[in-house]
Scaffold this active site. Structure first.
Site, PDB file in Angstrom:
ATOM      1  N   ARG A  73       0.850  -1.203   0.000  1.00  0.00           N
ATOM      2  CA  ARG A  73       0.000   0.000   0.000  1.00  0.00           C
ATOM      3  C   ARG A  73       0.877   1.241   0.000  1.00  0.00           C
ATOM      4  O   ARG A  73       2.081   1.162   0.192  1.00  0.00           O
ATOM      5  CB  ARG A  73      -0.964  -0.001   1.185  1.00  0.00           C
ATOM      6  CG  ARG A  73      -0.303   0.072   2.542  1.00  0.00           C
ATOM      7  CD  ARG A  73      -1.364   0.151   3.645  1.00  0.00           C
ATOM      8  NE  ARG A  73      -0.768   0.165   4.968  1.00  0.00           N
ATOM      9  CZ  ARG A  73      -1.443   0.190   6.102  1.00  0.00           C
ATOM     10  NH1 ARG A  73      -2.764   0.223   6.080  1.00  0.00           N
ATOM     11  NH2 ARG A  73      -0.831   0.207   7.257  1.00  0.00           N
ATOM     12  N   CYS A  77       2.942   8.158  -6.282  1.00  0.00           N
ATOM     13  CA  CYS A  77       3.547   9.475  -6.137  1.00  0.00           C
ATOM     14  C   CYS A  77       2.428  10.522  -6.149  1.00  0.00           C
ATOM     15  O   CYS A  77       1.611  10.536  -7.069  1.00  0.00           O
ATOM     16  CB  CYS A  77       4.507   9.712  -7.304  1.00  0.00           C
ATOM     17  SG  CYS A  77       4.945  11.454  -7.476  1.00  0.00           S
ATOM     18  N   GLU A 112      -3.688   7.679   6.316  1.00  0.00           N
ATOM     19  CA  GLU A 112      -2.373   7.921   6.912  1.00  0.00           C
ATOM     20  C   GLU A 112      -1.318   8.390   5.907  1.00  0.00           C
ATOM     21  O   GLU A 112      -0.355   7.675   5.607  1.00  0.00           O
ATOM     22  CB  GLU A 112      -1.874   6.670   7.631  1.00  0.00           C
ATOM     23  CG  GLU A 112      -2.717   6.299   8.828  1.00  0.00           C
ATOM     24  CD  GLU A 112      -2.075   5.232   9.704  1.00  0.00           C
ATOM     25  OE1 GLU A 112      -1.266   4.452   9.196  1.00  0.00           O
ATOM     26  OE2 GLU A 112      -2.401   5.194  10.893  1.00  0.00           O
ATOM     27  N   CYS A 121       9.031  11.429  -2.415  1.00  0.00           N
ATOM     28  CA  CYS A 121       9.242  10.659  -3.640  1.00  0.00           C
ATOM     29  C   CYS A 121      10.325  11.359  -4.473  1.00  0.00           C
ATOM     30  O   CYS A 121      10.404  12.587  -4.500  1.00  0.00           O
ATOM     31  CB  CYS A 121       7.925  10.579  -4.408  1.00  0.00           C
ATOM     32  SG  CYS A 121       8.123   9.896  -6.066  1.00  0.00           S
ATOM     33  N   CYS A 126       8.520  14.430  -9.791  1.00  0.00           N
ATOM     34  CA  CYS A 126       8.813  15.241  -8.600  1.00  0.00           C
ATOM     35  C   CYS A 126       9.970  16.197  -8.881  1.00  0.00           C
ATOM     36  O   CYS A 126       9.959  17.341  -8.429  1.00  0.00           O
ATOM     37  CB  CYS A 126       9.115  14.349  -7.402  1.00  0.00           C
ATOM     38  SG  CYS A 126       7.616  13.597  -6.730  1.00  0.00           S
ATOM     39  N   GLU A 267      -8.576   5.322  14.764  1.00  0.00           N
ATOM     40  CA  GLU A 267      -8.231   3.914  14.994  1.00  0.00           C
ATOM     41  C   GLU A 267      -7.676   3.797  16.405  1.00  0.00           C
ATOM     42  O   GLU A 267      -6.633   4.371  16.717  1.00  0.00           O
ATOM     43  CB  GLU A 267      -7.185   3.430  13.980  1.00  0.00           C
ATOM     44  CG  GLU A 267      -7.698   3.409  12.558  1.00  0.00           C
ATOM     45  CD  GLU A 267      -6.660   2.920  11.547  1.00  0.00           C
ATOM     46  OE1 GLU A 267      -5.699   2.238  11.948  1.00  0.00           O
ATOM     47  OE2 GLU A 267      -6.817   3.244  10.356  1.00  0.00           O
ATOM     48  N   TYR A 317      -2.066 -10.999  12.267  1.00  0.00           N
ATOM     49  CA  TYR A 317      -1.806 -11.110  13.710  1.00  0.00           C
ATOM     50  C   TYR A 317      -2.374  -9.932  14.496  1.00  0.00           C
ATOM     51  O   TYR A 317      -2.115  -9.798  15.675  1.00  0.00           O
ATOM     52  CB  TYR A 317      -0.299 -11.221  13.962  1.00  0.00           C
ATOM     53  CG  TYR A 317       0.249 -12.593  13.640  1.00  0.00           C
ATOM     54  CD1 TYR A 317       0.152 -13.632  14.563  1.00  0.00           C
ATOM     55  CD2 TYR A 317       0.848 -12.851  12.416  1.00  0.00           C
ATOM     56  CE1 TYR A 317       0.643 -14.889  14.275  1.00  0.00           C
ATOM     57  CE2 TYR A 317       1.346 -14.105  12.114  1.00  0.00           C
ATOM     58  CZ  TYR A 317       1.244 -15.124  13.054  1.00  0.00           C
ATOM     59  OH  TYR A 317       1.735 -16.367  12.771  1.00  0.00           O
ATOM     60  N   HIS A 318      -3.094  -9.062  13.812  1.00  0.00           N
ATOM     61  CA  HIS A 318      -3.628  -7.866  14.474  1.00  0.00           C
ATOM     62  C   HIS A 318      -4.872  -8.218  15.282  1.00  0.00           C
ATOM     63  O   HIS A 318      -5.707  -8.996  14.832  1.00  0.00           O
ATOM     64  CB  HIS A 318      -3.984  -6.823  13.405  1.00  0.00           C
ATOM     65  CG  HIS A 318      -3.963  -5.418  13.911  1.00  0.00           C
ATOM     66  ND1 HIS A 318      -4.920  -4.919  14.741  1.00  0.00           N
ATOM     67  CD2 HIS A 318      -3.093  -4.410  13.686  1.00  0.00           C
ATOM     68  CE1 HIS A 318      -4.642  -3.655  15.017  1.00  0.00           C
ATOM     69  NE2 HIS A 318      -3.528  -3.326  14.389  1.00  0.00           N
TER      70      HIS A 318
HETATM   71  C1  GLA Z   1      -2.665   1.847  10.536  1.00  0.00           C
HETATM   72  C2  GLA Z   1      -3.590   1.759   9.350  1.00  0.00           C
HETATM   73  C3  GLA Z   1      -4.498   0.577   9.374  1.00  0.00           C
HETATM   74  C4  GLA Z   1      -3.778  -0.632   9.894  1.00  0.00           C
HETATM   75  C5  GLA Z   1      -3.262  -0.342  11.267  1.00  0.00           C
HETATM   76  C6  GLA Z   1      -2.594  -1.546  11.879  1.00  0.00           C
HETATM   77  O1  GLA Z   1      -3.035   2.694  11.493  1.00  0.00           O
HETATM   78  O2  GLA Z   1      -4.358   2.923   9.159  1.00  0.00           O
HETATM   79  O3  GLA Z   1      -4.929   0.350   8.050  1.00  0.00           O
HETATM   80  O4  GLA Z   1      -2.741  -0.955   9.045  1.00  0.00           O
HETATM   81  O5  GLA Z   1      -2.302   0.665  11.163  1.00  0.00           O
HETATM   82  O6  GLA Z   1      -2.150  -1.275  13.191  1.00  0.00           O
END
Ligand code: GLA
Length: 637
Positions: A73, A77, A112, A121, A126, A267, A317-318
């Site tokens: 992910r 650019c 994020e 980049c 750029c 989150e 594993y989250h």
């Molecule tokens: C970030 C992302 C989420 C996920 C969490 C995992 O905050 O926004 O998509 O990847 O981390 O902790």
């Protein structure tokens, strides 16, 4: 509410131009059946395979010009005109489809920005955009050469096309050049986000637009800039090995200060993450600690991540509110209890905000400049700036003194603060220095530390440190000494504050002119020489701390300064017990959080009422490990 869609481009548009909303319509309807509203994320953090295959030129490049490949992910650019085009199309299509859907209450741009160190980049697009950005900024090559000091190492430019990106090179690049590249990169994300906001705004009436800032994201992208067109700001609160409660508290403070408004956590983890070097589970009570810690600094929304532990993909594993067997977890039980408590608190919290009498200043360009030339590179931690910021932050946090962390720009109004601290504010223009001087002239107490004002806004040294500030601070630094880990000096206060504290790793030997020495070094060849100075100007004070120090030194300084300035703490507590309040029309709600693994006792103020039972509380309150208690002081009913 539920946030969805932020990585679902390949499902929304399985092949170029073929849009499929059926599944998303279905998901929104199911959620609506359970009375759950939706925040829709634009899916641009994950360009689908058909796009990157047809247009590999959208992929970003690193300093070696190596491609950052697809399959993960954030592989795009922000300056790619092709990617911008596709972005406009998918965001517009989403906005047309769901813009006036009452079940969709808000929108999140991308996901994020800057996460995984993707804020910069080095591709050829750029490069061209950077040159154009420079032309706009400087107007002429003479001005650019002058601002960058290009004469150093023979880099005088005679054509705009000669200017490189600061790609991998044998040695250090000119720091002024790199600083501008960092500014340009940050502006690129600001503009890229704006493109999304423009596509959304006209189609989503008054729905809110937010962005979920990553934990330390803003290392590469100026968070204050990104936040300007958003409301509310939101962020992703992850705690992992090495993240202390005081660091998370400081990030909460930054989020509020981005708009001087309450914000959301988009989150909130409920147990272990998947990506840290070590991933401990949350101990019982830890969800509550993390959630309630955010309320006093101004969090008005808390969204858990994830709903269900994933059985596929990168984050297997989250933790989730539901486990891999789709059964409720410990986190779920804690979250349910938190929800019930919150329902009871809402009337008390309505309209409340975090109040602070102390402000810290930070500027992103300053931070980049500082981290570019840390002059002290502890291999365990390449974030020199964060350590400089956390010295005073930690000492304030331990004392339960709320702070704001406003951007260091002359638009920030400092007049309401009794003290302003500028830790390692590396870049300071003469206008910036004048702004700080005006604050002191009007009776404010300013504390600046070593490295503040060392450079001007171009990244050049205007004179003996502290740059444009010697007149205000009444002091200059004769020498600066940068020592490796383990080498400490000690600073002893001789006026005002008392005691001695170990300090490391950066020391200035000060020459007090108009200022008085209030603390001296105890060791080495500069033993007895000033380490901290103070100058009084009318009611105002200018205090210069000539070291980059941890909280030990600030603890001594604050124990003297805070009572002098009549700056109050929410409550006095012992180590690891946090007490912070939110104040609103209904009164003051006080949150007591025991971050310790052991029980702790807190002495409450007379008349403290348990916010949930409405019963008066005993003066001596016993908090269990990771316990949280919420109370009110001076609130009717
Ligand atoms: C970030 C992302 C989420 C996920 C969490 C995992 O905050 O926004 O998509 O990847 O981390 O902790």
């Amino acid at each position: 509410m539920v946030r969805i869609g932020e990585f679902a481009w390949a499902e929304m548009e399985p092949t170029e131009g073929r849009l499929d909303w059926e599944w998303l319509d279905g998901a929104i309807s199911i959620l609506a059946d359970y009375n759950l509203k939706v925040v829709l994320g634009t899916p641009t953090a994950t360009p689908p395979p058909w796009l990157t295959t047809a247009h590999p030129e959208v992929l970003p490049r690193d300093e070696h010009r190596r491609v950052s490949h697809a399959g993960s992910r954030r592989h795009y650019c922000p300056n790619s005109p092709v990617y911008q085009d596709y972005t406009r199309k998918i965001v517009t299509a989403m906005a047309k489809r769901y813009g006036d859907d009452a079940r969709v209450i808000g929108w999140q741009t991308d996901n994020e920005f800057g996460c995984h160190d993707t804020g910069r980049c080095y591709c050829d697009v750029c490069l061209r955009r950077f040159r154009a950005w420079l032309q706009e900024r400087y107007g002429s090559l003479d001005a650019l050469n002058e601002a960058w000091g290009s004469v150093f190492w023979s880099a005088l430019y005679s054509d705009w096309n000669e200017i490189p990106l600061p790609r991998a090179a044998p040695a250090e690049h000119n720091p002024s050049h790199v600083l501008d590249f960092h500014r340009f990169s940050s502006d690129s994300w600001r503009d890229y986000q704006q493109l999304q906001i423009d596509a959304l705004r006209e189609r989503i009436s008054d729905r809110f637009i937010t962005h979920n800032f990553t934990l330390f994201s803003s290392r590469e992208v100026d968070g204050y800039d990104l936040a300007a067109p958003l409301d509310p700001v939101s962020w992703d609160n992850y705690h992992f090995h090495g993240t202390t409660p005081s660091i998370l508290a400081a990030i909460h403070d930054v989020r509020w200060a981005m708009k001087s408004r309450n914000y959301w956590v988009m989150e909130q983890q409920v147990s272990n993450v998947t990506w840290a070097p070590y991933n401990p589970t949350f101990r019982p009570g830890e969800v509550g600690l993390k959630v309630w810690q955010g309320v006093p600094p101004g969090a008005d929304g808390m969204v858990y991540f994830r709903w269900r532990a994933a059985r596929l993909g990168a984050e297997l594993y989250h933790s989730g509110l539901l486990n891999h067997g789709v059964r409720p977890t410990r986190g779920y039980a804690e979250a349910s209890e938190i929800g019930q408590t919150l329902n009871k608190l809402v009337p008390m919290l309505e309209g409340s905000v975090p109040q602070a009498e102390v402000d810290l200043l930070q500027g992103y360009a300053s931070r980049w400049s500082f981290d570019l030339q840390p002059h002290n590179r502890d291999s365990r931690d390449d974030e020199a700036f964060r350590r400089a910021l956390m010295g005073p932050c930690e000492a304030l946090w331990v004392r339960n003194v709320p702070v704001h962390i406003l951007p260091a720009c002359s638009d920030s109004d400092l007049s309401g603060y009794k003290a302003v601290i500028a830790p390692a504010l590396n870049l300071l223009s003469s206008k910036g220095a004048e702004w700080l001087a005006a604050y002191v002239r009007h009776g404010g107490t300013l504390v600046v530390t070593a490295r503040t004002g060392f450079k001007d806004e171009r990244g050049q040294v205007p004179g003996p440190p502290p740059g444009h500030l010697p007149e205000l601070m009444g002091v200059t630094a004769e020498e600066f000494d940068s020592l490796p880990p383990g080498r400490v000096n000690h600073v002893r206060f001789v006026e005002g504050a008392t005691g001695s504290a170990p300090v490391s790793p950066w020391f200035e030997v000060l020459d007090p002119g108009a200022a008085r020495s209030v603390a001296v070094y105890e060791d080495d060849y500069y033993a007895g020489r000033p380490a901290v100075t103070m100058r009084e100007l009318g009611q105002g004070r200018a205090i210069y701390v000539g070291v980059l120090a941890g909280s030990d030194l600030y603890s001594l300084l604050l124990d003297w300064l805070l009572p002098l300035l009549d700056v109050g703490a929410a409550l006095e507590t012992r180590d690891g017990v946090e007490a912070m309040a939110r104040v609103g029309p209904a009164g003051k709600v006080l949150f007591l959080l025991n971050h310790n693994r052991a029980p702790a006792t807190v002495t409450l103020l007379e008349g403290t009422i348990d916010a949930l039972t409405k019963e008066p509380m005993a003066r001596q309150l016993e908090l269990g490990p990771r316990d949280v208690r919420i109370s009110t002081v001076g609130m009717d009913g």
